[in-house]
Design an enzyme around this catalytic site. Structure first.
Site, PDB file in Angstrom:
ATOM      1  N   GLY A  15       5.819   0.013   4.648  1.00 33.53           N
ATOM      2  CA  GLY A  15       5.938   1.271   4.056  1.00 33.53           C
ATOM      3  C   GLY A  15       5.953   1.942   2.646  1.00 33.53           C
ATOM      4  O   GLY A  15       6.268   2.646   2.750  1.00 33.53           O
ATOM      5  N   LYS A  38      -3.874   3.443  -5.543  1.00 33.83           N
ATOM      6  CA  LYS A  38      -4.424   2.741  -5.242  1.00 33.83           C
ATOM      7  C   LYS A  38      -5.489   1.553  -5.511  1.00 33.83           C
ATOM      8  O   LYS A  38      -6.204   2.169  -4.926  1.00 33.83           O
ATOM      9  CB  LYS A  38      -3.881   2.687  -3.265  1.00 33.83           C
ATOM     10  CG  LYS A  38      -4.471   1.988  -2.510  1.00 33.83           C
ATOM     11  CD  LYS A  38      -2.534   1.373  -1.644  1.00 33.83           C
ATOM     12  CE  LYS A  38      -2.747   0.373  -1.379  1.00 33.83           C
ATOM     13  NZ  LYS A  38      -1.528  -0.387  -0.254  1.00 33.83           N
ATOM     14  N   ASP A  52      -4.521   4.347   3.651  1.00 33.59           N
ATOM     15  CA  ASP A  52      -3.316   4.202   2.885  1.00 33.59           C
ATOM     16  C   ASP A  52      -3.562   5.321   1.856  1.00 33.59           C
ATOM     17  O   ASP A  52      -3.027   6.422   0.790  1.00 33.59           O
ATOM     18  CB  ASP A  52      -2.641   3.525   2.576  1.00 33.59           C
ATOM     19  CG  ASP A  52      -1.483   2.294   3.493  1.00 33.59           C
ATOM     20  OD1 ASP A  52      -1.941   2.756   4.771  1.00 33.59           O
ATOM     21  OD2 ASP A  52      -1.799   1.559   4.002  1.00 33.59           O
TER      22      ASP A  52
END
Length: 225
Positions: A15, A38, A52
């Site tokens: 998570g 990211k 994500d």
């Protein structure tokens, strides 16, 4: 430079992105300008974008192009060094750090750099994503997937972070599945043994419910409050 933290996890699938999105929402709710990176994402759609990274982009206040949020987007949903090899690419911590610094110096007050998997995920034969955090010299936020075995995984990761010369700035307990037996007792053990403040105990939520996740998080220890 902004205040920046590297977000890692005790494993993959614990998570990190859900917690990162919650932290971004909590920070913006405190009046801070937020951004996230990211730097490496493995597993992309037909447009070359990672889910994500898109979620992080949606939760930050700063308007960044996708290529800034996720500068290295790899198609295969496997370990980053393997995915890069399949595409004839070579990942290097120094180059990734330069890409992150571009966002860190962009004016946001609160920046998160989200890793991939856990602390020692390889990016090439000699470096891991930990080397990226070391290169950036930032504090680390650890997302602990609260499930059987989490105490061992959390303590080993915290030990590795300290041995790498970085500060564990805080940790988040994230319940990704059914509530584990003796949840509070396990959390009490981690509170006692981890050398950092607990930023939140997040119950099982949809990963898209960032505002609800933010309600379970306290960023004041990160900001010196």
């Amino acid at each position: 430079m902004s205040k920046t933290w590297f977000v890692t996890g005790t494993d993959t699938g614990v998570g990190k992105t859900a917690v990162s999105c919650g932290l971004l929402i909590a920070a913006s709710g405190s009046g801070l300008r937020t951004a996230a990176v990211k730097p490496v994402a493995a597993g992309c759609d037909e447009h070359g974008q990672n889910e994500d990274a898109l979620r992080l982009q949606a939760c930050m206040t700063e308007s960044l192009d996708y290529s800034q949020v996720n500068p290295v987007a790899l198609a295969a949903p496997v370990a980053p060094h393997i995915a890069a090899g399949l595409q004839g690419k070579r990942l290097q911590a120094g180059r990734l750090a330069g890409l992150c610094r571009g966002v860190m110096s962009g004016g946001a007050d609160f920046v998160l750099i989200e890793g991939a998997g856990g602390w020692r995920v390889p990016i090439n034969p000699r470096e891991t994503l930990a080397d990226l955090a070391i290169e950036l010299r930032v504090g680390v936020i650890l997302v602990v997937g609260v499930r059987l075995g989490c105490i061992n995984h959390a303590l080993l990761t915290a030990q590795a972070i300290r041995r790498d010369g970085l500060e564990l700035a805080g940790w988040v307990a994230n319940q990704g599945g059914p509530r584990m037996a003796l949840h509070e007792e396990n959390l009490d053990t981690l509170r006692r043994l981890l050398p950092a403040p607990l930023l939140g105990d997040v119950p099982r939520l949809s990963p898209w419910r960032a505002r609800e996740t933010a309600g379970y998080l306290d960023i004041r220890p990160l900001l010196g409050g």
